[in-house]
Structure formats: C-alpha cells, structure tokens
Write a protein that holds these residues in place. Structure first.
Motif, PDB file in Angstrom:
ATOM      1  N   ASP A  43     -25.573   0.246  43.476  1.00  0.00           N
ATOM      2  CA  ASP A  43     -26.493  -0.896  43.410  1.00  0.00           C
ATOM      3  C   ASP A  43     -27.092  -1.265  44.769  1.00  0.00           C
ATOM      4  N   PHE A  44     -26.385  -0.898  45.836  1.00  0.00           N
ATOM      5  CA  PHE A  44     -26.868  -1.236  47.176  1.00  0.00           C
ATOM      6  C   PHE A  44     -27.797  -0.152  47.730  1.00  0.00           C
ATOM      7  N   GLY A  45     -27.922   0.955  46.995  1.00  0.00           N
ATOM      8  CA  GLY A  45     -28.747   2.061  47.460  1.00  0.00           C
ATOM      9  C   GLY A  45     -27.961   3.119  48.220  1.00  0.00           C
ATOM     10  N   PHE A 123     -33.571  -4.107  58.076  1.00  0.00           N
ATOM     11  CA  PHE A 123     -34.152  -3.894  56.755  1.00  0.00           C
ATOM     12  C   PHE A 123     -35.651  -4.174  56.719  1.00  0.00           C
ATOM     13  N   SER A 129     -34.648   1.133  57.737  1.00  0.00           N
ATOM     14  CA  SER A 129     -34.236   0.421  56.537  1.00  0.00           C
ATOM     15  C   SER A 129     -33.813   1.395  55.437  1.00  0.00           C
ATOM     16  N   ARG A 133     -29.816   1.858  54.076  1.00  0.00           N
ATOM     17  CA  ARG A 133     -29.428   1.692  52.664  1.00  0.00           C
ATOM     18  C   ARG A 133     -28.753   2.957  52.137  1.00  0.00           C
ATOM     19  N   LYS A 134     -29.316   4.122  52.464  1.00  0.00           N
ATOM     20  CA  LYS A 134     -28.755   5.377  51.959  1.00  0.00           C
ATOM     21  C   LYS A 134     -27.359   5.618  52.524  1.00  0.00           C
ATOM     22  N   THR A 138     -25.864  -2.773  54.054  1.00  0.00           N
ATOM     23  CA  THR A 138     -26.697  -3.762  53.390  1.00  0.00           C
ATOM     24  C   THR A 138     -26.888  -4.961  54.300  1.00  0.00           C
ATOM     25  N   LEU A 139     -27.721  -5.878  53.843  1.00  0.00           N
ATOM     26  CA  LEU A 139     -28.062  -7.044  54.642  1.00  0.00           C
ATOM     27  C   LEU A 139     -26.838  -7.952  54.791  1.00  0.00           C
ATOM     28  N   CYS A 141     -25.437 -10.886  54.308  1.00  0.00           N
ATOM     29  CA  CYS A 141     -25.594 -12.160  53.622  1.00  0.00           C
ATOM     30  C   CYS A 141     -24.378 -12.345  52.732  1.00  0.00           C
ATOM     31  N   ASP A 144     -23.894 -10.371  49.258  1.00  0.00           N
ATOM     32  CA  ASP A 144     -23.641  -8.937  49.386  1.00  0.00           C
ATOM     33  C   ASP A 144     -22.241  -8.674  49.931  1.00  0.00           C
TER      34      ASP A 144
END
Lengths: 294, 340
Positions: A43-45, A123, A129, A133-134, A138-139, A141, A144
């Motif tokens: 889901d996060f990439g 990001f 960015s 992700r790959k 992730t950001l 926050c 997440d």
C-alpha cells in the motif's frame, strides 16, 4: 506464461555451463516480471523485488569497501514484529539512513527491510520521490508511522531531520533537537519497542564547513553545503570521504505497558529525552573506542 | 411491503447496472430510473423517467412513486459526458441541490445513498499512504469532478443535518474500472502511447465496476450508514499498470503533461485536467477497513485483478514483450540441454 522447462538428466552434477544458463534464466525471469508488470507493491508503494535486485546492490560496495561499516548489537532488533529504530542523523546527505537499511538487510538474521519515514521534501522531488516509495519509505506522518508499526514492520526514523544532517562540522556528534516526539507517541500507540541507534562515521563523509544560503533559497533546499571538496572540485567533490563507520543498535526501550501515556505530552517528551540521551551516550562511548576516523 | 428505490444517472453505464441489480433484489418492489437522456439499453423491470434533476419535476416523481430510498449516481465525471464544463457543473451541483431539496420536502424518503469518489481527498506529496474516512485532504481538489464531488458531499451533509431522520450514506469509490465501463482512466490506458509524469510513480487503486455496484447495493440494504471508502485491495504503481497494458510510454515533465492535455482536448481522446495530472503524479490510496467492518462489504476483486479484467476486456496485454522473452528463454533452455 510458464512454458515447459527442460530439466537436466542429472541434476546432481550441475556443470558450469548449466549454472550460467540458470543465472541467465533467473535474470530473464526477473526481466519478465519487470517488463510485464507482474509483481506486487504494498500500500505504501514498496517494491521488494526491485529493492532487492536493483536498488540495494549498488549501495553494497559503498557499505563494505568504502565505509567498512561495523554493525554492533544487531541482535537487539527483533526478527519479527514492529519496532522503531531511532538514530542520529549526519553527513549533509542522508547516506547514514541508506547504510542502516543495508545493515539491517544484510547483517540481521531475518534480513529485515527498514521502512523509513522521510521529509516532505523527499516526496516533492522528482525521481527521489519515486525511488523512496519503491525502496519502502514513506512520509513522516502519524498515520503512516502507526500503520507500518502496527502491521509489524521495522520502521526507521531520524528525528533530527535537516537540523541533523545539515549541522556544521564543528558541531559533529552533538545531537540536535528531537522534533516534537511524534515518533515516541507512534511507538507507544503501536506498543512496539524503540531501539536507540548510534551511527559513527557519517559526520566525516561530507564535513560541512559552510552554507551558501542564497543558492539554497534559489533551489528551494534547506541548505547548500560547502565542504573541503564541494563545490570546488565539481562532481569529484561529491565523492564522500572514506570514513570508517560503526552502527550500534542499543538496548530496546519497551513500551508495551505505556500505551496510555501516548496521550500524555509530559510522558512522551520525557521518553523522547531518554532515547535522545541514550543515543548521545552511545555516540561518546563509540567515539572513544574508535581507533581511527579513516 | 418492498422498497421503492429511485436511481439518478440511470441512463449511464453504472446507473444502468445499479438499476438492474436492484430489479433482481426480491426485497425491492419498484425501481425508478431518472436521467436527462434516455438509456442506451432498455431498463427491463424498472420504470424510467426522463427528467432533468436540475428542475423541480424530481419532487413530483418522488411523491407519486412513494420513493423510500434515493441512490444518487447523477454526478458526472468528464465534461464530454455533459457537453462542456459549465453544463457538467450545473448537472452536478445544481442537480444535487434540487434533488436534496426534493428529498427534504418528501415524506416517504427515509434513506439516501450517494456515489462519491476518493478524489475528494485530493492528491499531493504530503498525503498519508492511505486515507481513512475521517481524514481531511492535505491538498484539496481545486477543479473539475473532484471539486464538484466535494461540493456535493457538502450539500449532502447539510441535508443530513436538516433531516436527521433520513439515513445517509456516502460511498467514496476509487477509480471504477472493468471490461465495459468508460472513464477518464480507461481512456488513458487505451491511448496508443501512454504519457506519464517524469520522475514520479503514482500509486493507483481501482474498484471493479461490478464490485462498485455491489457496494452501492449493500449501502441500500445494510443497516449501517455513514461515509465509506470503497476500493479493491492493494495498489498498482502507475508504471506497473502501464507495463501490463503492453503499450509504449512517454515520460514528460508534469507541467508539460497539462499542455499536451490541452492540445489533445479537441480530439476528445482523453482529458488531462490539472486534477488528473496531479493524480497521475502523486496517486492516492484509501483505507477500506470501515466498509469491511461496518458495512460488511469487501470488493471481490483486488485492484490488480480489476485492472487485469479491464485489460482482458480491451484486448490489451504485454503479449509482444512476453513473446520476445519466451523466445529468449527457449534459446537458453535448448542451449543448456545441448551441453548437458
């Protein structure tokens, strides 16, 4: 399309040619997965196939030959379930984070993938960015961080942020402010251990002597570094100095019984301070033990 | 006595599927479809009223049929469907206002189900990996369908406040995809060369057209009400989705993609609005656990499976690339066997 494979008559005696054919076939399988989109991202990439085969390998020579990283206390990191790695940040660009990712993947028995929490800037930046992700990051926050930790992932955070990597060389190994303690509340809510981690060596890779502020403003960067070699030597100046590194994972701070304190700012700030203090102490100890910088 | 359900937007593909799905439900007595244009295929077993929800006629329809449930699917996504952006905005916003005004006056209406979109969360670099229903957008949408949907949801919330006795559900659907549905995304993925944003790889989420109808149907019959995210499990990276189509890509800087979009606009092949470009840059994904927990709904097909069904329906796939790789694999295998 799983075509019928030709099976060698005597599999117990692989010949060198057969081995190279297997290698080619493995590469073709990889190529097929990539070119036909037949792989999964979470889901996060996060794309584990690409991370293992393409993104991590070029970092290994840097890790093993250039910085000769020594890992201590890998056994402090649990083999399964969520945990939060909290480490000091330094070295102008975030090489320390990448080296920690390699350390946990190559030198931990469970070969864990480190999922890092990155700054907004990461990001917003093209290419960076997509790569971040790959590679599983992730950001930074709260939603997440909590989601990753409670789904049993190993999460990495560098709470000093740009204050840490962008500090002048004269302040090396002095921990900066640790954000607002958001990472501590996330760990408390997810009831996962916090692992204070000290990284020695990254400070000397790009000793930041000055900052060209107007250029930084122009480029929208937090700072534009001047090091003994950059920007004077052009692209050559971007080669990091070959310092010798130690990454030490400390004793975990357990949080199972502290979940209700996530809502208590006083307790959160105190715990933040405890973690910060433990990392600072480890840094001083490791610096004394270190025989040479390079 | 069974239910009487009114469906707006019934002449279009998803609206028609919804009407048919309700007709098959024994708990539903009557289904009334409403739209501005006549349906392409007859809505067997249902009544169809050709009416513009932008004028007060809709109130008379509600009363004369004794409608107890309204399913609002009349918000349209692309200007092409309405004949221009102005008409689109009128149908979406004024149409919804008229419909809600009629519902507020009606004594028979006891439930309202609104088809909305996950694009109300916007798209941008500061987004969390997954949006839950309670999160507010970090980059609110500023134009087009997404902005209309934000306004529609606002009016629906206002209605829910004024008529607390009416049960209201809002379903925020991820991009609907499948073998038959036509959307901005299906138009995008069937382009002969697919333009992507240089340096970014959006995370996409899809919901199969049949699953989106199942979710809306569930919202008509389930006891639970509220706002629900609806999507197939998992995500696809845009680059990955494009590779699965087997079509060549062209990476262009994000700013240029908007220009290309405007240049292509008269061809009506595809629409690259600023909102769409943001989506193709940053992507978006939603958390569907509330729908599973409270509505008892989970999509049968994952994002990846829904996308593959779309590809199969359009005869798309990486056949050419696979063919080359098959050849190479055979070559190595025979060479290995020859030496073994």
């Amino acid at each position: 399309m799983p075509d019928a494979r030709i099976i060698p008559l005597d599999p117990s005696a692989p010949r060198p040619r057969q081995e190279s054919a297997d290698k080619e076939e493995g590469f073709l399988d990889f190529l097929r997965r990539r070119l036909t989109g037949d792989y999964t991202v979470d889901d996060f990439g996060f794309d584990p196939d690409l991370t293992d085969h393409v993104l991590l390998p070029p970092l290994r020579p840097l890790y093993e030959r250039w910085f000769r990283v020594e890992v201590r206390g890998a056994e402090q990191v649990p083999s399964q379930g969520g945990a939060l790695i909290v480490a000091n940040h330094s070295g102008t660009i975030a090489l320390d984070a990448l080296m920690t990712q390699i350390a946990l993947h190559d030198h931990h028995p469970a070969q864990r993938h480190l999922r890092m929490l990155g700054a907004d800037l990461v990001f917003q930046t093209p290419f960076l960015s997509a790569l971040a992700r790959k590679a599983g990051h992730t950001l930074a926050c709260m939603p997440d961080a909590e989601r990753l930790l409670s789904s049993g992932e190993l999460v990495g955070v560098w709470p000093e942020g740009f204050k840490g990597i962008g500090k002048p060389f004269s302040e090396r190994y002095k921990l900066q402010r640790f954000g607002r303690g958001g990472f501590v509340s996330a760990a408390l809510r997810a009831r996962v251990p916090i692992i204070p981690t000290a990284i020695v060596g990254a400070e000397e890779t790009y000793p930041k002597l000055g900052n060209i502020a107007p250029l930084a403003r122009l480029l929208g960067l937090p700072y534009f570094p001047m090091t003994p070699t950059f920007p004077w030597l052009g692209p050559l100046g971007m080669i990091p100095l070959p310092s010798r590194w130690i990454i030490e994972f400390g004793e975990p701070v357990h949080t199972e019984d502290l979940a209700e304190e996530a809502e208590d700012p006083m307790a959160v700030l105190e715990l933040t301070d405890t973690v910060r203090e433990r990392i600072q102490q480890s840094l001083y100890r490791l610096l004394v033990q270190r025989e040479s910088t390079f | 006595m069974g239910r009487v359900v009114l469906v707006t937007g019934a002449a279009r593909h998803l609206g028609g599927l919804m009407v048919r799905s309700l007709v098959r439900d024994p708990a539903v007595d009557r289904v009334v479809g409403v739209d501005v244009v006549p349906p392409r295929r007859p809505l067997l077993g249902a009544e169809f009223v050709r009416a513009d929800i932008r004028n007060p006629v809709i109130g008379r329809v509600l009363n004369s049929a004794g409608v107890d449930t309204v399913v609002h699917m009349g918000v349209i996504a692309t200007p092409q469907q309405a004949g221009g952006r102005t008409a689109m905005k009128d149908i979406n916003v004024i149409g919804t206002m008229q419909l809600l005004a009629a519902c507020q006056k009606s004594e028979s209406v006891s439930r309202l189900v609104v088809k909305s979109t996950s694009s109300v969360y916007g798209a941008g670099p500061r987004d969390p990996a997954l949006f839950t229903e309670g999160m507010s957008p970090k980059h609110p949408p500023t134009s087009g369908w997404a902005k209309d949907s934000v306004e529609v949801e606002g009016y629906v919330r206002g209605f829910a406040r004024r008529r607390p006795d009416v049960e209201v559900s809002i379903l925020r659907l991820a991009n609907v995809i499948g073998p038959r549905v036509e959307t901005a995304m299906t138009a995008y993925f069937t382009l002969p060369v697919i333009p992507t944003v240089l340096g970014f790889d959006a995370r996409l989420q899809f919901v199969h057209e049949d699953d989106s109808i199942a979710a809306l149907h569930r919202a008509v019959t389930a006891p639970a009400t509220g706002v629900f995210n609806i999507a197939g499990d998992g995500v696809l990276a845009l680059s990955q989705a494009v590779r699965r189509t087997g079509r060549p890509t062209l990476s262009v800087p994000g700013a240029l993609l908007g220009v290309v979009g405007r240049a292509l606009a008269p061809t009506r092949l595809v629409d690259f609005t600023s909102e769409q470009v943001r989506f193709l840059t940053y992507g978006r994904a939603i958390d569907t656990s509330r729908a599973q927990r409270e509505l008892g709904f989970s999509a049968k097909r994952s994002t990846s499976a829904a996308f593959d069904e779309f590809l199969a329906g359009h005869d798309l796939g990486p056949g050419f690339v696979s063919g080359i790789l098959d050849g190479a694999t055979r070559l190595i295998a025979t060479r290995g066997a020859a030496h073994a």
